[in-house]
Design a protein around this motif. Structure first.
Motif, PDB file in Angstrom:
ATOM      1  N   VAL A 286       0.836  -1.195   0.000  1.00 39.81           N
ATOM      2  CA  VAL A 286       0.000   0.000   0.000  1.00 39.81           C
ATOM      3  C   VAL A 286       0.879   1.256   0.000  1.00 39.81           C
ATOM      4  O   VAL A 286       0.607   2.213  -0.730  1.00 39.81           O
ATOM      5  CB  VAL A 286      -0.985  -0.020   1.189  1.00 39.81           C
ATOM      6  CG1 VAL A 286      -1.677   1.324   1.359  1.00 39.81           C
ATOM      7  CG2 VAL A 286      -2.021  -1.138   0.975  1.00 39.81           C
ATOM      8  N   ASP A 287       1.948   1.258   0.793  1.00 41.11           N
ATOM      9  CA  ASP A 287       2.875   2.405   0.797  1.00 41.11           C
ATOM     10  C   ASP A 287       3.424   2.656  -0.599  1.00 41.11           C
ATOM     11  O   ASP A 287       3.467   3.798  -1.066  1.00 41.11           O
ATOM     12  CB  ASP A 287       4.041   2.175   1.764  1.00 41.11           C
ATOM     13  CG  ASP A 287       3.651   2.299   3.231  1.00 41.11           C
ATOM     14  OD1 ASP A 287       2.551   2.822   3.526  1.00 41.11           O
ATOM     15  OD2 ASP A 287       4.450   1.851   4.077  1.00 41.11           O
ATOM     16  N   THR A 288       3.843   1.593  -1.268  1.00 44.30           N
ATOM     17  CA  THR A 288       4.399   1.728  -2.618  1.00 44.30           C
ATOM     18  C   THR A 288       3.349   2.283  -3.575  1.00 44.30           C
ATOM     19  O   THR A 288       3.635   3.197  -4.354  1.00 44.30           O
ATOM     20  CB  THR A 288       4.923   0.374  -3.134  1.00 44.30           C
ATOM     21  OG1 THR A 288       5.965  -0.083  -2.264  1.00 44.30           O
ATOM     22  CG2 THR A 288       5.452   0.490  -4.554  1.00 44.30           C
ATOM     23  N   ALA A 289       2.143   1.752  -3.515  1.00 41.09           N
ATOM     24  CA  ALA A 289       1.079   2.200  -4.424  1.00 41.09           C
ATOM     25  C   ALA A 289       0.780   3.686  -4.222  1.00 41.09           C
ATOM     26  O   ALA A 289       0.609   4.424  -5.192  1.00 41.09           O
ATOM     27  CB  ALA A 289      -0.175   1.367  -4.223  1.00 41.09           C
ATOM     28  N   ILE A 290       0.749   4.127  -2.984  1.00 42.16           N
ATOM     29  CA  ILE A 290       0.471   5.538  -2.706  1.00 42.16           C
ATOM     30  C   ILE A 290       1.645   6.407  -3.143  1.00 42.16           C
ATOM     31  O   ILE A 290       1.457   7.426  -3.817  1.00 42.16           O
ATOM     32  CB  ILE A 290       0.130   5.733  -1.214  1.00 42.16           C
ATOM     33  CG1 ILE A 290      -1.222   5.077  -0.907  1.00 42.16           C
ATOM     34  CG2 ILE A 290       0.120   7.219  -0.849  1.00 42.16           C
ATOM     35  CD1 ILE A 290      -1.550   4.977   0.572  1.00 42.16           C
TER      36      ILE A 290
END
Length: 137
Positions: free
Chosen positions: A50-54
């Protein structure tokens, strides 16, 4: 959404599953179709994905899960996206997922599941038509 440019997809391997051939095949097919693909590598936590996607301003997250932990991992990723006001990032997945689990995953918020044998062109077509309305590739 509403951003111009190529569709951006994070392809991720959550959990302890160490088999990434399918994820790499999908990542390459999406890239060859003109999308920007960020492959996270093996053994990612839901938080890392999720961190990467954001951080990458992704339009979608493609999960490859062969470990049998799809219900737990998908639920956590969708939950984290909602908590972080990023529910507009479309989650889709594939791997060894029993047909009986697919409706439950969709209820959780996973947009689509691709099972083994799905042609890559079908995945590409679905991504093009379901991520970022009006996107061109």
């Amino acid at each position: 959404m509403g951003v111009s440019g190529p569709i951006r997809v994070v392809v991720a391997k959550p959990g302890l599953d160490g088999h990434d051939r399918g994820a790499k095949v999908i990542a390459r097919a999406l890239r060859d179709a003109g999308m920007e693909v960020i492959y996270t590598g093996l053994h990612q936590t839901p938080e890392q994905i999720v961190d990467t996607a954001i951080q990458e301003d992704a339009d979608g997250i493609g999960l490859s899960i062969l470990s049998g932990a799809h219900m737990t991992l998908c639920a956590k990723i969708v939950e984290l996206l909602r908590e972080r006001d990023a529910a507009d990032i479309v989650v889709f997945g594939g791997g060894i997922i029993p047909d009986a689990d697919i409706p439950q995953l969709k209820e959780l918020g996973v947009a689509e599941i691709f099972t083994p044998g799905t042609p890559t062109r079908d995945v590409v077509s679905w991504v093009e038509s379901h991520l970022r309305a009006g996107a061109t590739t």
